[in-house]
Design an enzyme around this catalytic site. Structure first.
Site, mmCIF file in Angstrom:
data_model
loop_
_atom_site.group_PDB
_atom_site.id
_atom_site.type_symbol
_atom_site.label_atom_id
_atom_site.label_comp_id
_atom_site.label_asym_id
_atom_site.label_seq_id
_atom_site.Cartn_x
_atom_site.Cartn_y
_atom_site.Cartn_z
ATOM 1 N N SER A 171 0.825 -1.200 0.000
ATOM 2 C CA SER A 171 0.000 0.000 0.000
ATOM 3 C C SER A 171 0.861 1.253 0.000
ATOM 4 O O SER A 171 1.928 1.287 0.617
ATOM 5 C CB SER A 171 -0.886 -0.008 1.245
ATOM 6 O OG SER A 171 -1.521 1.243 1.378
ATOM 7 N N TYR B 16 -1.264 -0.476 10.294
ATOM 8 C CA TYR B 16 -1.327 -1.058 8.941
ATOM 9 C C TYR B 16 -0.206 -0.468 8.076
ATOM 10 O O TYR B 16 0.502 -1.189 7.369
ATOM 11 C CB TYR B 16 -2.705 -0.741 8.358
ATOM 12 C CG TYR B 16 -2.933 -1.144 6.918
ATOM 13 C CD1 TYR B 16 -3.395 -2.417 6.597
ATOM 14 C CD2 TYR B 16 -2.721 -0.243 5.874
ATOM 15 C CE1 TYR B 16 -3.630 -2.769 5.274
ATOM 16 C CE2 TYR B 16 -2.955 -0.591 4.550
ATOM 17 C CZ TYR B 16 -3.410 -1.857 4.256
ATOM 18 O OH TYR B 16 -3.636 -2.209 2.943
HETATM 19 P P1 NDP Z 1 -10.228 -7.981 2.384
HETATM 20 O O1 NDP Z 1 -10.390 -7.569 3.806
HETATM 21 O O2 NDP Z 1 -11.415 -8.009 1.499
HETATM 22 O O3 NDP Z 1 -9.545 -9.414 2.310
HETATM 23 C C1 NDP Z 1 -8.461 -9.755 3.124
HETATM 24 C C2 NDP Z 1 -8.243 -11.250 3.034
HETATM 25 O O4 NDP Z 1 -7.121 -11.599 3.875
HETATM 26 C C3 NDP Z 1 -9.442 -12.065 3.553
HETATM 27 O O5 NDP Z 1 -9.607 -13.198 2.747
HETATM 28 C C4 NDP Z 1 -8.995 -12.465 4.956
HETATM 29 O O6 NDP Z 1 -9.599 -13.654 5.433
HETATM 30 C C5 NDP Z 1 -7.520 -12.695 4.674
HETATM 31 N N1 NDP Z 1 -6.736 -12.827 5.892
HETATM 32 C C6 NDP Z 1 -6.679 -12.004 6.956
HETATM 33 N N2 NDP Z 1 -5.852 -12.509 7.885
HETATM 34 C C7 NDP Z 1 -5.379 -13.676 7.402
HETATM 35 C C8 NDP Z 1 -4.498 -14.671 7.898
HETATM 36 N N3 NDP Z 1 -3.944 -14.583 9.099
HETATM 37 N N4 NDP Z 1 -4.203 -15.734 7.113
HETATM 38 C C9 NDP Z 1 -4.768 -15.859 5.889
HETATM 39 N N5 NDP Z 1 -5.644 -14.977 5.385
HETATM 40 C C10 NDP Z 1 -5.934 -13.887 6.132
HETATM 41 O O7 NDP Z 1 -9.094 -7.002 1.823
HETATM 42 P P2 NDP Z 1 -8.651 -6.603 0.332
HETATM 43 O O8 NDP Z 1 -9.083 -7.611 -0.649
HETATM 44 O O9 NDP Z 1 -8.982 -5.178 0.147
HETATM 45 O O10 NDP Z 1 -7.063 -6.631 0.504
HETATM 46 C C11 NDP Z 1 -6.217 -7.525 -0.196
HETATM 47 C C12 NDP Z 1 -4.806 -6.963 -0.149
HETATM 48 O O11 NDP Z 1 -4.740 -5.706 -0.849
HETATM 49 C C13 NDP Z 1 -4.294 -6.674 1.259
HETATM 50 O O12 NDP Z 1 -2.937 -7.006 1.353
HETATM 51 C C14 NDP Z 1 -4.466 -5.174 1.394
HETATM 52 O O13 NDP Z 1 -3.596 -4.620 2.345
HETATM 53 C C15 NDP Z 1 -4.132 -4.737 -0.027
HETATM 54 N N6 NDP Z 1 -4.631 -3.426 -0.368
HETATM 55 C C16 NDP Z 1 -5.981 -3.162 -0.430
HETATM 56 C C17 NDP Z 1 -6.437 -1.915 -0.777
HETATM 57 C C18 NDP Z 1 -7.886 -1.588 -0.854
HETATM 58 O O14 NDP Z 1 -8.210 -0.391 -1.104
HETATM 59 N N7 NDP Z 1 -8.794 -2.520 -0.695
HETATM 60 C C19 NDP Z 1 -5.488 -0.821 -1.087
HETATM 61 C C20 NDP Z 1 -4.107 -1.185 -0.990
HETATM 62 C C21 NDP Z 1 -3.708 -2.438 -0.654
HETATM 63 P P3 NDP Z 1 -10.923 -13.636 6.390
HETATM 64 O O15 NDP Z 1 -12.116 -13.544 5.475
HETATM 65 O O16 NDP Z 1 -10.831 -14.936 7.094
HETATM 66 O O17 NDP Z 1 -10.809 -12.435 7.287
#
Ligand code: NDP
Length: 293
Positions: free
Chosen positions: A156, A212
């Site tokens: 990010s 974060y």
């Molecule tokens: P979501 O919250 O929609 O999805 C996050 C995912 O990570 C979920 O499937 C969650 O599972 C999983 N997760 C969390 N903790 C763990 C763990 N310990 N082990 C395995 N899986 C885990 O987020 P996004 O899709 O938005 O984010 C995806 C990536 O993109 C992240 O790295 C985020 O930082 C990055 N990002 C997102 C942005 C945005 O605007 N959305 C901007 C910049 C970066 P569960 O359902 O079980 O919680």
């Protein structure tokens, strides 16, 4: 940024991969991870959808199967070292190795306009140590040929160096030639100590989603150090910021959809080896030198 022109720069590469090409995506039961699995599978790779909750993971796999898209599922909690170890040994037994790792799993406990560090330990453990420990566990399994193996970590802009005002830490992170993983670990530990003693606001950490942002700052720096360590060893290491994307993490707010973000992630993960950089931070599809940001 104009998303339609940026989108064009992220068009899929000419096909060098096959069904033998194995990609692993973490945190893929929803959001950008799920959409990335779907995109990579549609493009013809063998994809392993992983999730920490097996029920949610299986549901995600079934929803893809209902659309005629077949992917593998394996449980993987990136915040749990025994789960990482189990996953690595399963991957070794079933596939022998992998070509692409997309570190997508992450957590944030903040609403868009809040900034609590109450869960800082979990955030750092999941978003920084998770990918780091997973990469180290999978390191012997990267196939490294005939095309370069790839590690792409969802990161990010909130974790860019320009968000950090602490001069001593900035200096450490800018000294790329001497920066070591241990120094990054120390920086992260220092942050967690200041969270515990309540002084974190006085030390020039990023001001938005602080825990974060520190986790992504550390992930960016680690990726640079790792890229240098692996230079010439057949594994590229890059970070990708998809920009503000509508997922659960943003409470459904954002400029683009998870599918758009995933299309860009897949295009970067599939760059032809002659165009594939290492040690870069992709702001959308533009590769930047992290230390200049
Ligand atoms: P979501 O919250 O929609 O999805 C996050 C995912 O990570 C979920 O499937 C969650 O599972 C999983 N997760 C969390 N903790 C763990 C763990 N310990 N082990 C395995 N899986 C885990 O987020 P996004 O899709 O938005 O984010 C995806 C990536 O993109 C992240 O790295 C985020 O930082 C990055 N990002 C997102 C942005 C945005 O605007 N959305 C901007 C910049 C970066 P569960 O359902 O079980 O919680």
């Amino acid at each position: 940024m104009n998303t339609s022109s940026a989108k064009d720069q992220c068009s899929p590469a000419k096909r060098w991969w096959s069904k033998e090409t194995v990609a692993v995506v973490t945190g893929a039961n929803k959001g950008i991870g799920f959409a990335t699995v779907k995109k990579l599978a549609e493009l013809g790779l063998t994809v392993i959808l992983t999730a920490r909750d097996p029920e949610k993971g299986q549901k995600a796999v079934e929803s893809l199967r209902a659309q005629g898209i077949d992917v593998w599922f394996k449980r993987l909690d990136v915040a749990d070292i025994s789960s990482i170890t189990d996953f690595a040994s399963w991957l070794h037994q079933v596939f022998g190795g992998l070509d692409i790792l997309v570190n997508n799993a992450a957590v944030s406990f903040n609403e868009l306009n809040t900034n609590t560090v109450e869960h800082a330990e979990t955030v750092i453990k999941t978003n920084f140590y998770g990918p780091k420990l997973l990469i180290e566990a999978l390191m012997p399994l990267f196939r490294r040929s005939p095309s370069t193996s790839r590690i792409l970590s969802l990161s990010s802009r909130l974790g860019l160096l320009n968000k950090l005002t602490n001069p001593a830490i900035r200096k450490l992170l800018l000294e790329e030639e001497t920066l070591k993983e241990e120094k990054i670990d120390q920086i992260v530990k220092q942050f967690l100590i200041q969270v515990k003693d309540g002084t974190w606001q006085e030390h020039g950490w990023p001001k938005v989603w602080t825990d974060y942002s520190v986790s992504k700052l550390a992930l960016n720096a680690y990726s640079r150090v790792l890229a240098r360590r692996l230079e010439g060893n057949g594994v590229s290491v890059n970070c990708f910021c998809p920009g503000f994307t509508r997922t659960d993490m943003t409470g459904g707010w954002g400029q683009r959809s998870a599918d758009e973000a995933a299309a860009a992630a897949a295009a970067l993960a599939l760059l032809p080896s002659e165009e594939l950089p290492t040690g870069k931070f992709f702001k959308w599809c533009i590769p930047m030198l992290y230390s200049k940001l």
